[in-house]
Design an enzyme around this catalytic site. Structure first.
Site, PDB file in Angstrom:
ATOM      1  N   PRO A   2       0.421  77.546  69.389  1.00  0.00           N
ATOM      2  CA  PRO A   2      -0.616  76.908  68.462  1.00  0.00           C
ATOM      3  C   PRO A   2      -0.900  78.061  67.391  1.00  0.00           C
ATOM      4  CG  PRO A   2      -1.180  77.306  71.030  1.00  0.00           C
ATOM      5  CD  PRO A   2       0.247  77.811  70.810  1.00  0.00           C
ATOM      6  N   GLU A   3      -1.571  77.740  66.188  1.00  0.00           N
ATOM      7  CA  GLU A   3      -1.940  78.874  65.200  1.00  0.00           C
ATOM      8  C   GLU A   3      -3.130  79.376  65.728  1.00  0.00           C
ATOM      9  OE1 GLU A   3      -0.312  78.740  62.320  1.00  0.00           O
ATOM     10  OE2 GLU A   3       0.996  76.521  62.244  1.00  0.00           O
ATOM     11  N   LYS A  55      -3.397  85.438  69.490  1.00  0.00           N
ATOM     12  CA  LYS A  55      -3.363  84.036  70.332  1.00  0.00           C
ATOM     13  C   LYS A  55      -3.638  84.229  71.809  1.00  0.00           C
ATOM     14  CE  LYS A  55      -0.193  82.253  66.800  1.00  0.00           C
ATOM     15  NZ  LYS A  55       0.967  81.683  66.531  1.00  0.00           N
ATOM     16  N   ARG A 269      12.976  78.342  64.795  1.00  0.00           N
ATOM     17  CA  ARG A 269      11.736  77.633  64.138  1.00  0.00           C
ATOM     18  C   ARG A 269      12.148  76.898  62.838  1.00  0.00           C
ATOM     19  NH1 ARG A 269       7.137  79.333  66.415  1.00  0.00           N
ATOM     20  NH2 ARG A 269       6.541  77.120  66.446  1.00  0.00           N
TER      21      ARG A 269
END
Ligand SMILES: [Zn+2]
Length: 284
Positions: A2-3, A55, A269
């Site tokens: 998640p950002e 995060k 990524r």
């Protein structure tokens, strides 16, 4: 992953609903959590705050106990009115904090522990984190430490800027979507080594990152799960929300060149970029 804006928004929403309330229910499938909760009961404590740090999502209870969770790839926090039907199966529940009128459920949250403030401050994952891009946005009024971010970038001069932006030890909050979008907005080639960036380019990247994360925190709905509706183009058409991310092989919205994509970094990524708009190692 998640950002940062997703975690930050989740924390803000949970804070709004839970802060100041008394815990009436605490459950977890993790024995380490329930064992601590047996010794030092969570039920009956007041929820003092919910905040994001990088995060990590932190739920602070009265009496010096903090629930730290990290969502990793698939975790999410939802909040429901008491008795409402959950949108995820109960078997995905990992930890649950309930008050008389609401229940916060951590689904598939793989990393959760209860700590004192002292333990949290000494926690290796927390100490390693770079400054948080959203530090002084919204209610979490700690100052953003730009000088420390620049110092940490300096320690990773040989890394490509795209990889460095994802490195939470340099700066906390950017995930893979924003990585590509921010570098497009800055006009920077994602594969430029940090040390080869032009004077002022890093400052501009930081400014754009903070602006994008903050505007995505402020403008979006109450969804706490993986993001949808993330937007960097300011265009109203929902099909035109992003500049380059997920658009490999399609024409650049700005110049018409074909958007490129390539797997990079340790965990491969995907990076997306426009070969025309992002030629430079400096910022526009
Ligand atoms: Zn372009």
């Amino acid at each position: 992953m998640p950002e940062g804006d997703t975690i930050f928004r989740a924390a803000r929403t949970l804070h709004r609903v839970l802060a100041g309330k008394t815990v009436t229910r605490f459950e977890s499938v993790y024995p380490a959590l329930t064992r601590i909760a047996d010794d030092r009961p969570i039920v009956g404590r007041t929820i003092e705050s919910v905040s994001a740090r990088g995060k990590h999502l932190l739920i602070a209870f009265s009496g010096d106990l903090i629930l730290r969770t990290h969502m990793r790839m698939n975790g999410s926090w939802h909040i429901y009115p008491t008795g409402a039907r959950w949108r995820r199966p109960a078997c995905d529940m990992r930890v649950l904090v309930g008050t008389h009128d609401a229940v916060a459920v951590g689904f598939n949250v793989p990393d959760a522990e209860l700590l004192t403030a002292h333990e949290l401050a000494r926690h290796k994952h927390m100490q390693a984190l770079g400054p948080d891009l959203l530090a002084d946005a919204g209610t979490h009024a700690s100052l953003f430490d730009r000088a420390e971010v620049l110092r940490r970038f300096g320690d990773h001069g040989r890394d490509a800027i795209a990889d460095a932006l994802l490195n939470q030890r340099i700066v906390a909050g950017i995930g893979n979507v924003f990585k590509s979008e921010i570098l497009f907005l800055a006009g920077i080639d994602p594969f430029t080594p940090v040390s080869a960036l032009a004077e002022g380019a890093l400052d501009r990247v930081i400014d754009i990152s903070r602006r994008q994360l903050a505007s995505n925190v402020m403008s979006r709905s109450q969804t706490l799960g993986p993001a949808f509706g993330r937007r960097t183009t300011r265009r109203l058409d929902p099909r035109e929300k992003l500049w380059v991310y997920g658009r490999g092989g399609k024409p650049c919205r700005q110049c018409g060149a074909v958007i490129q994509s390539k797997k990079t970094g340790l965990d491969a990524r995907l990076t997306y970029w426009c070969p025309e708009c992002q030629r430079s190692s400096s910022a526009r």
